[in-house]
Design a protein around this motif. Structure first.
Motif, PDB file in Angstrom:
ATOM      1  N   LEU B 519    -100.683  30.698  11.280  1.00 46.35           N
ATOM      2  CA  LEU B 519    -100.572  31.462  12.206  1.00 46.35           C
ATOM      3  C   LEU B 519    -101.305  31.258  13.756  1.00 46.35           C
ATOM      4  O   LEU B 519    -100.801  31.385  14.804  1.00 46.35           O
ATOM      5  N   VAL B 520    -102.402  30.898  13.442  1.00 46.07           N
ATOM      6  CA  VAL B 520    -103.425  30.425  14.532  1.00 46.07           C
ATOM      7  C   VAL B 520    -102.763  29.333  15.347  1.00 46.07           C
ATOM      8  O   VAL B 520    -102.832  29.131  16.451  1.00 46.07           O
ATOM      9  N   VAL B 521    -102.109  28.364  14.577  1.00 49.24           N
ATOM     10  CA  VAL B 521    -101.673  27.140  15.280  1.00 49.24           C
ATOM     11  C   VAL B 521    -100.234  27.622  16.059  1.00 49.24           C
ATOM     12  O   VAL B 521     -99.969  27.406  17.357  1.00 49.24           O
ATOM     13  N   GLY B 522     -99.517  28.401  15.432  1.00 41.69           N
ATOM     14  CA  GLY B 522     -98.450  28.995  16.074  1.00 41.69           C
ATOM     15  C   GLY B 522     -98.879  29.830  17.231  1.00 41.69           C
ATOM     16  O   GLY B 522     -98.137  29.586  18.373  1.00 41.69           O
ATOM     17  N   SER B 523     -99.818  30.540  17.135  1.00 41.21           N
ATOM     18  CA  SER B 523    -100.217  31.364  18.496  1.00 41.21           C
ATOM     19  C   SER B 523    -100.972  30.399  19.550  1.00 41.21           C
ATOM     20  O   SER B 523    -100.432  30.705  20.665  1.00 41.21           O
ATOM     21  N   GLY B 524    -101.423  29.249  19.230  1.00 41.03           N
ATOM     22  CA  GLY B 524    -101.788  28.289  20.083  1.00 41.03           C
ATOM     23  C   GLY B 524    -100.481  27.647  20.947  1.00 41.03           C
ATOM     24  O   GLY B 524    -100.571  27.488  22.162  1.00 41.03           O
ATOM     25  N   VAL B 525     -99.513  27.448  20.201  1.00 36.31           N
ATOM     26  CA  VAL B 525     -98.131  26.941  20.530  1.00 36.31           C
ATOM     27  C   VAL B 525     -97.495  27.827  21.504  1.00 36.31           C
ATOM     28  O   VAL B 525     -97.064  27.774  22.670  1.00 36.31           O
ATOM     29  N   LEU B 526     -97.596  29.274  21.134  1.00 38.00           N
ATOM     30  CA  LEU B 526     -96.999  30.319  22.177  1.00 38.00           C
ATOM     31  C   LEU B 526     -97.884  30.450  23.421  1.00 38.00           C
ATOM     32  O   LEU B 526     -97.152  30.734  24.447  1.00 38.00           O
ATOM     33  N   ALA B 527     -98.989  30.396  23.344  1.00 39.71           N
ATOM     34  CA  ALA B 527     -99.924  30.287  24.340  1.00 39.71           C
ATOM     35  C   ALA B 527     -99.467  29.228  25.572  1.00 39.71           C
ATOM     36  O   ALA B 527     -99.399  29.621  26.559  1.00 39.71           O
ATOM     37  N   ILE B 528     -99.461  28.044  25.053  1.00 37.87           N
ATOM     38  CA  ILE B 528     -98.616  27.062  25.825  1.00 37.87           C
ATOM     39  C   ILE B 528     -97.576  27.344  26.435  1.00 37.87           C
ATOM     40  O   ILE B 528     -97.121  27.189  27.674  1.00 37.87           O
ATOM     41  N   ASN B 529     -96.496  27.868  25.617  1.00 38.00           N
ATOM     42  CA  ASN B 529     -95.344  28.301  26.177  1.00 38.00           C
ATOM     43  C   ASN B 529     -95.353  29.309  27.311  1.00 38.00           C
ATOM     44  O   ASN B 529     -94.665  29.396  28.087  1.00 38.00           O
TER      45      ASN B 529
END
Lengths: 308, 567
Positions: B519-529
């Motif tokens: 979930l944390v990694v996914g949230s990081g990718v979302l932030a970049i997007n």
């Protein structure tokens, strides 16, 4: 009324249409000429709401084809250059289908189908399957389809293609009559002589740019820098040739069977002066006329080297 | 309207037509090639004018058909005349008769006193399902693909028919064909019931399964036909469709023969109803997707699809919650979460390939105020808004379903019977995958979409690459560190979605820390997007042009006048 206002259409980096603007008043016929890939079909598709312009806007009866495509479609009859047919469908069913698709119901629908069948001469073909029709017959059916909902604007892409000479003459009359009936018509054709005889104005497009937009007569006037003249002489032609050779602005004198053809780099006044001189020298002139420039000549002249 | 009887002189002066030098003939007088005045009009060009009862029936039928979708009328005419339909219908009749005769002969004389309805039903199911699963979807595929190939679609696009009506007309005509095939086999089904051994409700259920499956396949065929540009891709998709139909046929046979016909299903009527509702929602989704694919560029192709997707999620959540409640097993919740996550990953991939340009017409419909923009921008077309719609709706759906699971566990309604991954942990894992993988797919495909324009190919390739790397990278790291591939699951393998899901459904369950890591990694990718999404979020509504306003006013005025005169 048809109007294009600074229409540009890009396909990737290719400018299919480049800032094209023109207006076709109600009840007139506008001929759209250009070589293959010039942007004619793209402009027509933008007007028909099938493409969006990258820049500019297109209007049908004052309605934007970008902003208000639904209302534009109700006022528009479009005849594309390719006719797609349906299997297991006859002409009557085809027209009935498009009448229904255009919202015609009840008596109005049957009345329009009858009218289109008479108008396009398809009554005898009504029960024939579309797939068995000749190219000419298909063109008629396609025109009938475009007219089925009685649109006020017609966009015809190569309507004369595949028609026999008689049908072409009739088509010409029909288009003029439709225009006289108040319909605005934009028509493209490769048979330029056809367009010259039926269009009020002509637009010449090449590589997406509109190079000329005028009446055929206007185009001739604008592009004319010289006159090609023909003189038919009764008797020997030597005197006439001698006289012509004395004029500096006369060139390219060609003789064939007592007929002289030559080019004068001047205006109508010079044409009159030459005739006077020939008559004064007692040359027996049987015929003296200007070689009329065809639309093909004008097209070649207008497009030559204009767009690089 | 041009009055065909009007004598409209074309200008009146001969100079309009230099070739003729005479006044032009009237529009009504002219015809291409003579017109054939002595030939009678076809029936379609005549008004129903018979008197008496049959005249009334004629006129009523005419009024009724005017209300129908023109595509349905056309397709019905075409289908009923086509050789393919006649051959299929004849084969279906012949096969039904043959099976009936064979059944009686082989079961004689037991057929008089032993219930043989169930065994006879097997044959009728096969005959009907093959006709409906194979022929109807393929005919629908060909019909729409031919429309797009041969340029007839463009002629339809400039009529009053919307893309939705065109595609739904194709769907309706497919349903009509199904009904005709079904009508051929109805006497056999009645015969089957009379033989006993099978209940009426079971027969109805079997027929319903055939119908809904055929409808889903037909709708899918319609979507695939809109993707097929060019003969090669069309052939490839057709082969893929046929392969899928074969798989569905076998699956359906297995389900019907092993569970439905022996009446051994453990579900309830609500369960079947929920399943049919989910299937029906896919029919609507596929039809809407096909319509969106072929709609003119000036139309809003996305919002309708997003609304359907939203409701599909709601139906799914309700169905899964019901199943968990009935069975008391929260594995249903976890399976629901898994399929919901996969569904949004798939949908999100397609949305990443949407066109970013909006026509002025679409921009007129954008939300205007700050509040409405906050709530509704995600429903508007565009790859960025699509990404955010998928992320927001998907996460919301996962949270709600996990919440249902937690509520069920706390109230004792739902308890684990086979797996040990609590729904919140499973939901966190699925959220992480949704945010992470979808974000990576978007980032990978963006440069290609900018270069080559909107397409589903770039996100599809990006997805394949991302999912493959997700599996292979942990294995490579294993080899680099340990010199061999590890067979013990650890946090290092979190990107391996297949293994993680397997672990989540195993008896020991997925460790909560791994789910949190995902979930944390996914949230990081979302932030970049999110950084690259700002441009789309700045989209502003544009004013309705004055000409459009005037025309709308004129139109409503005309409608008022017409309705007034009508009264």
């Amino acid at each position: 009324m048809i109007e294009l206002q600074g229409v540009t259409r890009l396909f990737g980096s290719t400018r299919a249409v480049d800032h094209v603007s023109f207006m076709v008043p109600r009840g007139s016929v506008f001929g759209y000429i250009g070589p293959n890939g010039a942007g004619k079909t793209t402009s027509m598709r933008i007007l028909a709401t099938l493409e969006l312009p990258t820049e500019g806007d297109a209007f049908i009866e004052g309605l934007s084809s970008v902003n208000d495509p639904d209302r534009v479609r109700r006022r528009l009859g479009f005849m594309p250059d390719a006719f797609g047919s349906y299997s297991d469908t006859n002409c009557a069913e085809y027209l009935d289908f498009f009448a229904r698709s255009n919202g015609l119901v009840g008596r109005e629908r049957t009345r329009r189908i009858r009218w289109v069948m008479d108008f396009t001469g398809l009554r005898s073909m009504a029960e024939k399957p579309i797939t068995g029709l000749s190219k000419g017959m298909r063109q008629r059916l396609c025109l009938g389809r475009a007219l089925i909902h009685d649109p006020s604007v017609l966009i015809l892409d190569e309507p004369a293609a595949g028609l026999d000479p008689r049908a072409r003459i009739e088509l010409r009359q029909i288009i003029r009559s439709l225009a006289a009936d108040g319909k605005t018509i934009l028509i493209s054709s490769h048979i330029l002589s056809e367009l010259a005889e039926m269009c009020d104005r002509v637009g010449i497009i090449e590589q997406g740019r509109l190079l000329a937009n005028d009446t055929v007569a206007g185009l001739k006037g604008n592009s004319q820098t010289h006159l090609d003249l023909i003189v038919v002489i009764d008797g020997e032609t030597e005197t006439a040739k001698t006289i012509l050779s004395q004029w500096e602005d006369v060139s390219d004198v060609v003789e064939l069977n007592r007929t002289l053809q030559f080019r004068v780099a001047g205006d109508r006044q010079r044409q009159i002066e030459i005739l006077h001189r020939l008559c004064d020298a007692r040359v027996n002139v049987l015929e003296y006329r200007v070689v009329d420039e065809s639309l093909e000549d004008l097209f070649l002249k207008v497009t030559a080297g204009k767009v690089q | 309207m041009t009055d065909p009887n009007a004598s409209l002189r074309a200008g009146g002066d001969g100079d309009l037509d230099p070739s003729a030098g005479q006044p032009l003939p009237t529009v009504a007088e002219l015809s291409l090639g003579g017109g054939g005045q002595a030939i009678p009009y076809p029936a379609l060009a005549l008004d129903p004018d018979a008197s008496g009862f049959w005249g009334w029936v004629d006129r009523a039928t005419e009024r009724l058909t005017s209300l129908l979708n023109p595509i349905l009328v056309k397709e019905a005419r075409q289908s009923l005349k086509s050789k393919q339909f006649l051959i299929t219908f004849f084969c279906l009749l012949a096969a039904s008769c043959a099976w009936t005769i064979m059944g009686i002969v082989f079961n004689a004389p037991d057929v008089y006193y032993i219930p043989t309805g169930e065994s006879m039903m097997i044959g009728y199911f096969l005959i009907l399902s093959v006709s409906m699963f194979a022929f109807v979807p393929l005919v629908a595929f060909r019909s729409l693909a031919a429309e797009l190939d041969e340029g007839t679609y463009e002629m339809l696009a400039i009529t009053r028919l919307s893309a939705w009506r065109i595609v739904s007309g194709k769907m309706n005509s497919a349903v009509l064909q199904m009904l005709i095939y079904f009508s051929a086999i109805v006497p056999c089904l009645a015969f089957c019931y009379l033989l006993r051994g099978i209940g009426l409700l079971t027969i109805i259920l079997v027929v319903a399964i055939i119908f809904i499956t055929a409808m889903v396949l037909t709708a899918l065929a319609l979507v695939l036909s809109t993707l097929a540009k060019g003969r090669t891709l069309q052939t490839f998709l057709l082969v893929a469709l046929v392969a899928f139909i074969v798989v569905v046929e076998f699956t359906c046979c297995g389900f019907v023969f092993s569970m439905v016909l022996p009446e051994q299903w453990s579900g309830t009527w609500f369960g079947f109803l929920a399943s049919f509702t989910v299937a029906a929602s896919f029919v609507v989704l596929f039809v809407a997707a096909a319509a969106a694919r072929i709609a003119p560029v000036t139309e809003n192709r996305s919002t309708r699809l997003r609304v359907i997707l939203f409701f599909q999620q709601a139906i799914w959540v309700v169905t899964i919650a019901y199943a968990a409640w009935v069975t008391g097993d929260f594995e249903w919740i976890n399976e629901g979460l898994l399929y919901l996550g996969i569904f949004w990953l798939l949908v999100g991939m397609f949305m990443c390939g949407e066109a970013s340009e909006l026509s002025p017409r679409v921009r007129r419909g954008l939300p205007a105020t700050y509040g409405t923009r906050m709530l509704f921008t995600w429903w508007m077309p565009g790859p960025g808004t699509g990404f955010m719609f998928v992320v927001a709706t998907g996460v919301a759906g996962l949270v709600v379903l996990a919440g249902v699971g937690v509520f069920g566990i706390q109230t004792g309604v739902v308890r684990s019977t086979s797996v040990d991954t609590p729904p919140p942990v499973f939901a966190a894992m699925m959220m992480g995958y949704l945010l992470g993988y979808l974000g990576i797919i978007r980032l990978l495909s963006m440069p290609f979409l900018k270069r080559f324009g909107p397409s589903f190919v770039a996100p599809l390739i990006a997805a394949i690459v991302a999912y493959f790397l997700g599996v292979i990278v942990p294995a490579i790291i294993d080899v680099a560190i340990q010199g061999r591939v590890s067979f013990k699951y650890s946090a290092l393998h979190a990107s391996n979605w297949g293994w993680t899901w397997d672990e989540a459904f195993s008896s020991q369950g997925l460790p909560a820390e791994v789910a949190m890591l995902i979930l944390v990694v996914g949230s990081g990718v979302l932030a970049i997007n999110l950084i690259s999404l700002f441009r789309e979020f700045r989209l502003r509504k544009i004013a309705v042009p004055l000409r459009v306003k005037q025309d709308l006013a004129d139109e409503s005025e005309n409608q008022l006048v017409e309705s007034g005169s009508g009264r």
